[in-house]
Design a protein around this motif. Structure first.
Motif, PDB file in Angstrom:
ATOM      1  N   ARG A 165      22.774  44.010 -36.393  1.00 53.49           N
ATOM      2  CA  ARG A 165      23.870  44.079 -35.143  1.00 53.49           C
ATOM      3  C   ARG A 165      25.188  44.488 -35.527  1.00 53.49           C
ATOM      4  O   ARG A 165      26.279  44.357 -34.910  1.00 53.49           O
ATOM      5  N   GLY A 166      25.276  45.412 -36.722  1.00 52.60           N
ATOM      6  CA  GLY A 166      26.543  45.842 -37.029  1.00 52.60           C
ATOM      7  C   GLY A 166      27.679  45.088 -37.307  1.00 52.60           C
ATOM      8  O   GLY A 166      27.506  43.859 -38.041  1.00 52.60           O
ATOM      9  N   GLU A 167      28.748  45.174 -37.332  1.00 52.94           N
ATOM     10  CA  GLU A 167      30.156  44.530 -37.729  1.00 52.94           C
ATOM     11  C   GLU A 167      30.228  43.354 -36.806  1.00 52.94           C
ATOM     12  O   GLU A 167      30.540  42.419 -37.168  1.00 52.94           O
ATOM     13  N   ALA A 168      29.536  43.096 -35.598  1.00 52.24           N
ATOM     14  CA  ALA A 168      29.504  41.905 -34.933  1.00 52.24           C
ATOM     15  C   ALA A 168      28.418  41.186 -34.814  1.00 52.24           C
ATOM     16  O   ALA A 168      28.346  40.342 -34.024  1.00 52.24           O
ATOM     17  N   ASP A 169      27.632  41.345 -35.981  1.00 57.58           N
ATOM     18  CA  ASP A 169      26.500  40.373 -36.094  1.00 57.58           C
ATOM     19  C   ASP A 169      26.809  39.350 -36.300  1.00 57.58           C
ATOM     20  O   ASP A 169      27.482  38.874 -37.210  1.00 57.58           O
ATOM     21  N   PRO A 170      26.171  38.021 -35.548  1.00 52.22           N
ATOM     22  CA  PRO A 170      26.520  36.769 -35.545  1.00 52.22           C
ATOM     23  C   PRO A 170      26.502  36.343 -37.098  1.00 52.22           C
ATOM     24  O   PRO A 170      27.448  35.460 -37.738  1.00 52.22           O
ATOM     25  N   GLN A 171      25.379  36.503 -37.822  1.00 54.71           N
ATOM     26  CA  GLN A 171      25.249  35.878 -38.993  1.00 54.71           C
ATOM     27  C   GLN A 171      26.243  36.588 -39.926  1.00 54.71           C
ATOM     28  O   GLN A 171      26.664  35.894 -41.021  1.00 54.71           O
ATOM     29  N   GLN A 197      33.674  30.186 -31.539  1.00 55.47           N
ATOM     30  CA  GLN A 197      33.369  31.463 -30.554  1.00 55.47           C
ATOM     31  C   GLN A 197      32.000  32.038 -30.958  1.00 55.47           C
ATOM     32  O   GLN A 197      31.244  32.748 -30.031  1.00 55.47           O
ATOM     33  N   ILE A 198      31.555  32.362 -32.199  1.00 59.01           N
ATOM     34  CA  ILE A 198      30.640  33.052 -32.693  1.00 59.01           C
ATOM     35  C   ILE A 198      29.272  32.157 -31.934  1.00 59.01           C
ATOM     36  O   ILE A 198      28.479  32.915 -31.575  1.00 59.01           O
ATOM     37  N   VAL A 199      29.056  30.794 -31.955  1.00 57.50           N
ATOM     38  CA  VAL A 199      28.065  30.225 -31.558  1.00 57.50           C
ATOM     39  C   VAL A 199      27.986  30.472 -29.975  1.00 57.50           C
ATOM     40  O   VAL A 199      26.831  30.380 -29.636  1.00 57.50           O
ATOM     41  N   ALA A 200      28.927  30.284 -29.394  1.00 57.72           N
ATOM     42  CA  ALA A 200      29.015  30.541 -27.772  1.00 57.72           C
ATOM     43  C   ALA A 200      28.402  31.768 -27.590  1.00 57.72           C
ATOM     44  O   ALA A 200      27.505  31.986 -26.669  1.00 57.72           O
ATOM     45  N   ALA A 202      26.566  33.887 -29.620  1.00 56.69           N
ATOM     46  CA  ALA A 202      25.262  34.068 -29.972  1.00 56.69           C
ATOM     47  C   ALA A 202      24.082  33.133 -29.112  1.00 56.69           C
ATOM     48  O   ALA A 202      23.137  33.693 -29.083  1.00 56.69           O
ATOM     49  N   GLN A 203      24.801  32.276 -28.684  1.00 63.27           N
ATOM     50  CA  GLN A 203      23.596  31.644 -27.617  1.00 63.27           C
ATOM     51  C   GLN A 203      23.618  32.270 -26.568  1.00 63.27           C
ATOM     52  O   GLN A 203      22.477  32.223 -25.931  1.00 63.27           O
ATOM     53  N   CYS A 204      24.412  32.958 -26.046  1.00 60.71           N
ATOM     54  CA  CYS A 204      24.217  33.897 -24.776  1.00 60.71           C
ATOM     55  C   CYS A 204      23.502  34.968 -25.189  1.00 60.71           C
ATOM     56  O   CYS A 204      22.694  35.366 -24.295  1.00 60.71           O
ATOM     57  N   VAL A 205      23.766  35.648 -26.156  1.00 58.46           N
ATOM     58  CA  VAL A 205      22.897  36.754 -26.532  1.00 58.46           C
ATOM     59  C   VAL A 205      22.248  36.398 -28.000  1.00 58.46           C
ATOM     60  O   VAL A 205      22.767  37.082 -29.014  1.00 58.46           O
ATOM     61  N   PRO A 206      21.406  35.682 -27.998  1.00 56.98           N
ATOM     62  CA  PRO A 206      20.471  35.430 -29.300  1.00 56.98           C
ATOM     63  C   PRO A 206      19.952  36.876 -29.926  1.00 56.98           C
ATOM     64  O   PRO A 206      19.794  37.909 -29.189  1.00 56.98           O
ATOM     65  N   ASP A 207      19.493  36.974 -31.070  1.00 56.11           N
ATOM     66  CA  ASP A 207      19.094  38.040 -31.617  1.00 56.11           C
ATOM     67  C   ASP A 207      17.855  38.764 -30.974  1.00 56.11           C
ATOM     68  O   ASP A 207      17.651  39.920 -30.800  1.00 56.11           O
ATOM     69  N   GLU A 208      16.802  37.576 -30.521  1.00 52.10           N
ATOM     70  CA  GLU A 208      15.748  38.047 -29.645  1.00 52.10           C
ATOM     71  C   GLU A 208      16.082  39.084 -28.199  1.00 52.10           C
ATOM     72  O   GLU A 208      15.592  40.082 -28.112  1.00 52.10           O
ATOM     73  N   ARG A 209      17.003  38.636 -27.599  1.00 50.47           N
ATOM     74  CA  ARG A 209      17.443  39.176 -26.564  1.00 50.47           C
ATOM     75  C   ARG A 209      18.285  40.547 -26.601  1.00 50.47           C
ATOM     76  O   ARG A 209      18.085  41.681 -26.189  1.00 50.47           O
ATOM     77  N   TYR A 210      19.110  40.399 -27.762  1.00 50.17           N
ATOM     78  CA  TYR A 210      19.785  41.667 -28.256  1.00 50.17           C
ATOM     79  C   TYR A 210      18.799  42.799 -28.440  1.00 50.17           C
ATOM     80  O   TYR A 210      19.039  43.924 -28.435  1.00 50.17           O
ATOM     81  N   GLY A 211      17.598  42.234 -29.246  1.00 51.49           N
ATOM     82  CA  GLY A 211      16.724  43.393 -29.770  1.00 51.49           C
ATOM     83  C   GLY A 211      15.874  43.951 -28.613  1.00 51.49           C
ATOM     84  O   GLY A 211      15.370  45.025 -28.755  1.00 51.49           O
ATOM     85  N   GLU A 212      15.958  43.438 -27.295  1.00 46.96           N
ATOM     86  CA  GLU A 212      15.309  43.849 -26.260  1.00 46.96           C
ATOM     87  C   GLU A 212      16.167  44.970 -25.718  1.00 46.96           C
ATOM     88  O   GLU A 212      15.656  45.586 -24.540  1.00 46.96           O
ATOM     89  N   LEU A 335      32.304  38.545 -29.782  1.00 49.72           N
ATOM     90  CA  LEU A 335      31.902  38.757 -31.058  1.00 49.72           C
ATOM     91  C   LEU A 335      32.603  39.855 -31.623  1.00 49.72           C
ATOM     92  O   LEU A 335      33.119  39.724 -32.942  1.00 49.72           O
ATOM     93  N   THR A 336      33.037  40.967 -31.080  1.00 53.81           N
ATOM     94  CA  THR A 336      33.898  42.007 -31.517  1.00 53.81           C
ATOM     95  C   THR A 336      35.304  41.432 -31.896  1.00 53.81           C
ATOM     96  O   THR A 336      35.866  41.967 -32.852  1.00 53.81           O
ATOM     97  N   TRP A 337      35.653  40.815 -30.919  1.00 51.58           N
ATOM     98  CA  TRP A 337      37.129  40.101 -31.373  1.00 51.58           C
ATOM     99  C   TRP A 337      36.973  39.181 -32.530  1.00 51.58           C
ATOM    100  O   TRP A 337      38.145  39.135 -33.431  1.00 51.58           O
TER     101      TRP A 337
END
Length: 379
Positions: A165-171, A197-200, A202-212, A335-337
């Motif tokens: 997920r690039g520079e804004a990847d939660p992990q 803020q990361i947790v909030a 990432a819960q909205c857009v988890p990796d699975e949803r981002y990948g779709e 995430l970007t901020w």
């Protein structure tokens, strides 16, 4: 005119640099790109790469020569970037194609390796800085970004830069927070706030949803320092983070940096300036999104699902454009901020990191929370 100087390894063209140092370009690099020995070299701004304006008086042409930072200089990274840029340029996107070397062992290739460093050259184009007070500039950046996304839709290359997920990847952001905490300096409270803020998000857009989400080529670092304005529109420069992502990746950067109001104009080579707190101008955001959608046309929904082979499917699919602020785009902006602050802190001297991280800590996130629910509806 700057003089030649004999130095170990090669003759180099020199130009003045801040702090008493000297920025240099090996003559073999200039020769590889077909530039004459009669050149005027001037340094340009940048936070990591070394950039030079090279005026070739014999040829009557001006170029930008870049010495890429070692973080961005792997052969697969550079090859991907240049293939992606050429793809965009050939389809009319507002980018600049890298210039191919014409001499020496690198002839025919669009980058030159000299003394362990990677150099690339681009045509120099005139323009003016982005004016954050100009609604026309905001709309031109939006239309230009739509052209990039439209042109990059069918690019088949793939290269992961850092994490998926690039520079804004939660992990990745969690890892950055861990490094800041390990370095000490009293940053624990601020780092913990960013982690929430990361947790909030990432819960909205988890990796699975981002990948779709549908993907296309994204510039990867849209801010005023990487755009040039002219009567004909906008030109995007600095492609080190170009990659295939959902369009919300670029849109998050653009909305934060193009549509935010700040106390002082952004300075592209100053991390304190780039990461200064902001409030969001809803009117500029609405104008940006309207212009972006108009430029994108019917190709794809910027938040849509994979649909036609991963190329978007109108307004169908999970996370369509009409989703409200709690969804997708605002989460990506969050995430970007966080990235801008926690990764930016690594560029600051350790003694000032606490100050950097805590500077008006909550205001940008409060601005995201306050966005009206109908802002992202199709217009």
């Amino acid at each position: 005119m700057y003089r030649f100087a004999n130095m170990p390894g090669a003759l180099r063209h020199q130009c003045g640099a801040g702090g008493g140092g000297r920025l240099v370009i090996p003559e073999r690099v200039l020769d590889a790109f077909g530039m004459s020995s009669s050149v005027d070299v001037k340094p340009m701004r940048g936070t990591k790469n070394q950039n030079f304006r090279v005026m070739d008086e014999n040829a009557g042409r001006t170029y930008v020569v870049r010495r890429r930072h070692s973080d961005y200089s792997g052969p697969e990274w550079v090859a991907f970037d240049h293939a992606a840029i050429r793809h965009l340029a050939q389809r009319g996107a507002p980018v600049l194609s890298p210039i191919a070397a014409v001499n020496g062992v690198h002839a025919g290739r669009t980058w030159v390796v000299e003394e362990g460093s990677v150099y690339e050259a681009y045509p120099f184009v005139t323009g003016r800085p982005f004016d954050e007070r100009s609604l026309r500039d905001v709309e031109q950046v939006a239309r230009g970004l739509a052209a990039v996304h439209r042109a990059g839709e069918n690019f088949s290359g793939m290269f992961i830069k850092g994490r998926p997920r690039g520079e804004a990847d939660p992990q990745r952001l969690f890892d950055s927070c861990d490094r800041l905490r390990a370095d000490g300096g009293g940053v624990d409270a601020a780092v913990s706030y960013y982690e929430r803020q990361i947790v909030a998000a990432a819960q909205c857009v988890p990796d699975e949803r981002y990948g779709e989400l549908a993907r296309t080529l994204n510039h990867g670092d849209v801010h005023p320092g990487n755009v040039m304005m002219s009567p004909g529109g906008v030109t995007f420069v600095d492609y080190d983070w170009i990659c295939r992502h959902p369009p919300i990746y670029d849109l998050a950067f653009a909305l934060l940096f193009v549509c935010g109001d700040r106390a002082a104009p952004l300075q592209a080579d100053d991390i304190w300036s780039l990461s200064q707190p902001f409030t969001l101008d809803v009117g500029k955001m609405a104008a940006f999104l309207t212009s972006y959608r108009a430029g994108l046309g019917a190709v794809a929904d910027p938040g849509g699902g994979k649909g036609n082979g991963g190329r978007g499917s109108g307004r169908q699919g999970d996370g369509g454009w009409s989703a409200g602020p709690p969804d997708l785009l605002v989460a990506q902006m969050r995430l970007t901020w966080v990235h801008c602050r926690v990764d930016g802190a690594r560029k600051v001297e350790p003694a000032r990191r606490k100050e950097f991280l805590e500077r008006d800590l909550e205001t940008p996130f409060d601005a995201l929370d306050a966005l009206p629910a109908d802002l992202f509806a199709a217009r």
